[in-house]
Scaffold this motif. Structure first.
Motif, PDB file in Angstrom:
ATOM      1  N   ILE A 129       1.021  -1.200   0.135  1.00 35.57           N
ATOM      2  CA  ILE A 129       0.035  -0.119  -0.019  1.00 35.57           C
ATOM      3  C   ILE A 129       1.062   1.443   0.024  1.00 35.57           C
ATOM      4  O   ILE A 129       0.624   2.356  -0.733  1.00 35.57           O
ATOM      5  CB  ILE A 129      -1.037  -0.164   0.978  1.00 35.57           C
ATOM      6  CG1 ILE A 129      -1.910  -1.183   1.067  1.00 35.57           C
ATOM      7  CG2 ILE A 129      -1.822   1.313   1.374  1.00 35.57           C
ATOM      8  CD1 ILE A 129      -2.875  -1.293  -0.068  1.00 35.57           C
ATOM      9  N   GLY A 130       1.948   1.314   0.938  1.00 30.84           N
ATOM     10  CA  GLY A 130       2.952   2.486   0.840  1.00 30.84           C
ATOM     11  C   GLY A 130       3.607   2.555  -0.681  1.00 30.84           C
ATOM     12  O   GLY A 130       3.914   3.736  -0.840  1.00 30.84           O
ATOM     13  N   SER A 131       3.867   1.418  -1.176  1.00 32.15           N
ATOM     14  CA  SER A 131       4.570   1.843  -2.671  1.00 32.15           C
ATOM     15  C   SER A 131       3.627   2.384  -3.522  1.00 32.15           C
ATOM     16  O   SER A 131       4.421   2.961  -4.396  1.00 32.15           O
ATOM     17  CB  SER A 131       5.089   0.492  -2.948  1.00 32.15           C
ATOM     18  OG  SER A 131       4.067  -0.270  -3.341  1.00 32.15           O
ATOM     19  N   LEU A 132       2.251   2.315  -3.301  1.00 28.61           N
ATOM     20  CA  LEU A 132       1.353   3.227  -4.376  1.00 28.61           C
ATOM     21  C   LEU A 132       1.043   4.297  -4.004  1.00 28.61           C
ATOM     22  O   LEU A 132       0.769   5.221  -4.685  1.00 28.61           O
ATOM     23  CB  LEU A 132       0.030   1.910  -4.344  1.00 28.61           C
ATOM     24  CG  LEU A 132       0.289   0.724  -5.015  1.00 28.61           C
ATOM     25  CD1 LEU A 132      -1.034  -0.142  -4.985  1.00 28.61           C
ATOM     26  CD2 LEU A 132       0.531   0.666  -6.519  1.00 28.61           C
ATOM     27  N   ASP A 134       5.636   7.401  -1.801  1.00 28.20           N
ATOM     28  CA  ASP A 134       5.639   6.175  -2.320  1.00 28.20           C
ATOM     29  C   ASP A 134       7.086   5.586  -2.538  1.00 28.20           C
ATOM     30  O   ASP A 134       7.374   3.959  -2.581  1.00 28.20           O
ATOM     31  CB  ASP A 134       4.818   6.021  -3.582  1.00 28.20           C
ATOM     32  CG  ASP A 134       5.076   6.826  -4.490  1.00 28.20           C
ATOM     33  OD1 ASP A 134       6.089   7.680  -4.534  1.00 28.20           O
ATOM     34  OD2 ASP A 134       4.211   6.968  -5.539  1.00 28.20           O
ATOM     35  N   TYR A 135       8.043   6.245  -3.067  1.00 28.05           N
ATOM     36  CA  TYR A 135       9.294   5.651  -3.668  1.00 28.05           C
ATOM     37  C   TYR A 135      10.152   5.341  -2.695  1.00 28.05           C
ATOM     38  O   TYR A 135      11.040   4.200  -2.598  1.00 28.05           O
ATOM     39  CB  TYR A 135      10.174   6.524  -4.591  1.00 28.05           C
ATOM     40  CG  TYR A 135      10.523   7.830  -3.880  1.00 28.05           C
ATOM     41  CD1 TYR A 135      11.708   7.936  -3.251  1.00 28.05           C
ATOM     42  CD2 TYR A 135       9.994   9.050  -4.028  1.00 28.05           C
ATOM     43  CE1 TYR A 135      12.264   8.985  -2.421  1.00 28.05           C
ATOM     44  CE2 TYR A 135      10.585  10.070  -3.423  1.00 28.05           C
ATOM     45  CZ  TYR A 135      11.491  10.354  -2.423  1.00 28.05           C
ATOM     46  OH  TYR A 135      12.070  11.124  -1.843  1.00 28.05           O
ATOM     47  N   SER A 161       4.492  -4.064 -22.670  1.00 29.43           N
ATOM     48  CA  SER A 161       5.173  -4.158 -21.330  1.00 29.43           C
ATOM     49  C   SER A 161       4.875  -5.677 -20.752  1.00 29.43           C
ATOM     50  O   SER A 161       5.775  -5.985 -19.881  1.00 29.43           O
ATOM     51  CB  SER A 161       4.385  -3.255 -20.461  1.00 29.43           C
ATOM     52  OG  SER A 161       2.845  -3.279 -20.522  1.00 29.43           O
ATOM     53  N   VAL A 162       3.799  -6.298 -20.968  1.00 25.71           N
ATOM     54  CA  VAL A 162       3.586  -7.631 -20.482  1.00 25.71           C
ATOM     55  C   VAL A 162       4.474  -8.360 -20.867  1.00 25.71           C
ATOM     56  O   VAL A 162       5.100  -9.391 -20.374  1.00 25.71           O
ATOM     57  CB  VAL A 162       2.157  -8.054 -21.132  1.00 25.71           C
ATOM     58  CG1 VAL A 162       1.913  -9.556 -20.570  1.00 25.71           C
ATOM     59  CG2 VAL A 162       1.034  -7.170 -20.372  1.00 25.71           C
ATOM     60  N   LEU A 163       4.910  -8.538 -22.352  1.00 29.81           N
ATOM     61  CA  LEU A 163       6.150  -9.139 -22.891  1.00 29.81           C
ATOM     62  C   LEU A 163       7.342  -9.049 -22.232  1.00 29.81           C
ATOM     63  O   LEU A 163       7.949  -9.898 -21.589  1.00 29.81           O
ATOM     64  CB  LEU A 163       6.102  -9.058 -24.392  1.00 29.81           C
ATOM     65  CG  LEU A 163       7.351  -9.802 -25.286  1.00 29.81           C
ATOM     66  CD1 LEU A 163       7.453 -11.208 -25.087  1.00 29.81           C
ATOM     67  CD2 LEU A 163       7.548  -9.214 -26.651  1.00 29.81           C
ATOM     68  N   LEU A 164       7.669  -7.743 -22.076  1.00 27.81           N
ATOM     69  CA  LEU A 164       9.070  -7.678 -21.505  1.00 27.81           C
ATOM     70  C   LEU A 164       9.149  -7.963 -19.890  1.00 27.81           C
ATOM     71  O   LEU A 164       9.892  -8.378 -19.306  1.00 27.81           O
ATOM     72  CB  LEU A 164       9.249  -6.006 -21.487  1.00 27.81           C
ATOM     73  CG  LEU A 164       9.513  -5.334 -22.723  1.00 27.81           C
ATOM     74  CD1 LEU A 164       9.910  -3.977 -22.645  1.00 27.81           C
ATOM     75  CD2 LEU A 164      10.755  -6.235 -23.388  1.00 27.81           C
ATOM     76  N   ALA A 195       2.579   0.021 -13.078  1.00 26.08           N
ATOM     77  CA  ALA A 195       2.144   1.671 -12.829  1.00 26.08           C
ATOM     78  C   ALA A 195       3.069   2.573 -13.470  1.00 26.08           C
ATOM     79  O   ALA A 195       2.430   3.655 -13.864  1.00 26.08           O
ATOM     80  CB  ALA A 195       2.585   1.670 -11.204  1.00 26.08           C
ATOM     81  N   ILE A 196       3.973   2.086 -13.710  1.00 24.94           N
ATOM     82  CA  ILE A 196       4.943   3.067 -14.619  1.00 24.94           C
ATOM     83  C   ILE A 196       4.693   3.064 -16.253  1.00 24.94           C
ATOM     84  O   ILE A 196       4.560   3.993 -17.080  1.00 24.94           O
ATOM     85  CB  ILE A 196       6.508   2.668 -14.321  1.00 24.94           C
ATOM     86  CG1 ILE A 196       6.829   3.095 -12.816  1.00 24.94           C
ATOM     87  CG2 ILE A 196       7.362   3.668 -15.086  1.00 24.94           C
ATOM     88  CD1 ILE A 196       8.102   2.871 -12.622  1.00 24.94           C
TER      89      ILE A 196
END
Length: 324
Positions: free
Chosen positions: A214-217, A248-249, A300-303, A292-293
């Motif tokens: 939660i904190g990372s978001l 968050d970072y 993005s899914v493939l990578l 999120a980025i």
């Protein structure tokens, strides 16, 4: 302490005799059967307790206070039955203690409108029930109840589940310390209580990861600090949405470091559950930050898939080198 062995491979390598392998398989089968029964019993006890509270409050028009009293009476009956000998009586006593604690705790929380004092009392009752009945289920629920004291919640709307951690920083600090203390206790007690302490420690570790997630978001606005130090003109808590006190970072970086450190320790200490939970939440962390980025699209899914495969191969090589 539970360990994982490839019995067939050990027999092929001459490290175990066939007779020893069969004995280990028999013991493992017995333990697996007990695990299945414990899981089934746990779900049954939770369902029975929830149903009992619902029936008392609706069908019989009992008050929440009455449900709490009845639950307390059932808890006391189970406690008294512990003095009697016999496997059947012991199982009945443990079941009554768990049902009584859940029913009484639920009634008390409803009676006191989910107040902090009621939540703390229920947490202590659940902890006592875990020790008295030697119940891993109650040990886990006592940790969950403690999280509720900090505002942790779960919810369900049609086809959607939700998780709320109101105090990410406090959740991480408190439950990290709790997990460490419980782990140290597990090293110094008998097997039954070691199991209880480890179960509670594992639940605490899960909550620590939820706090990081939660904190990372969204970061942490330190609502509890604001509640204790600032009030508006109406006398209520002054919460604002002007940005997180802890960004968050900080949680993202701290979570990654914690997962790597705990995972390496788990490999060296032979703690399979710790390694598994670090891998699971590591994957959750990776996918959360990745999408999120970059967003969810084909590239993005493939990578993400390629990177995770590479990480898995590196971990596999690391594990083989460690075994050698």
């Amino acid at each position: 302490m539970k360990i994982t062995l490839d019995v067939s491979k050990l027999v092929e390598e001459g490290k175990l005799t066939p007779a020893e392998a069969e004995r280990l398989k028999a013991l493992a089968a017995e333990e697996t059967g007990h695990l299945g029964l414990n899981i089934l019993t746990g779900f049954g006890v939770i369902a029975a307790s929830a149903g009992a509270v619902a029936i008392l409050l609706t069908a019989f028009q009992f008050s929440a206070g009455s449900a709490a009293i009845i639950g307390g009476a059932v808890f006391l009956l189970g406690f008294l039955l512990l003095a009697m000998r016999g496997e059947v009586v012991s199982l009945l006593a443990q079941t009554l203690i768990v049902i009584g604690a859940l029913t009484g705790g639920g009634g008390l929380l409803i009676l006191d409108n989910g107040s902090l004092r009621a939540a703390l009392f229920v947490t202590m009752v659940f902890g006592a029930a875990a020790i008295i009945a030697r119940s891993s289920l109650m040990a886990a629920l006592s940790v969950v109840s403690l999280a509720g004291c900090l505002g942790a919640r779960t919810g369900y709307v049609h086809a959607m589940y939700s998780l709320s951690i109101q105090e990410p920083t406090l959740t991480i600090v408190i439950f990290s310390a709790l997990a460490l203390v419980l782990y140290l206790i597990s090293l110094r007690v008998r097997a039954d209580y070691e199991r209880i302490a480890l179960t509670a420690a594992r639940m605490a570790i899960v909550l620590v990861n939820f706090g990081f997630w939660i904190g990372s978001l969204w970061g942490d606005r330190l609502r509890l600090w604001r509640y204790l130090t600032m009030n508006d003109v109406m006398g209520g808590p002054s919460f604002t949405a002007k940005g997180a006190v802890i960004p968050d970072y900080v949680f993202s970086i701290g979570w990654a470091i914690a997962l790597i450190g705990v995972g390496v320790w788990g490999v060296r200490a032979g703690r399979r559950w710790v390694v598994n939970v670090a891998a699971v939440f590591g994957g959750i962390h990776f996918y959360t930050q990745w999408f999120a980025i970059l967003g969810a699209n084909a590239l993005s899914v493939l990578l993400a898939g390629v990177i995770l495969i590479a990480i898995a191969m590196a971990l596999r090589a690391f594990n083989r080198k460690g075994a050698a």
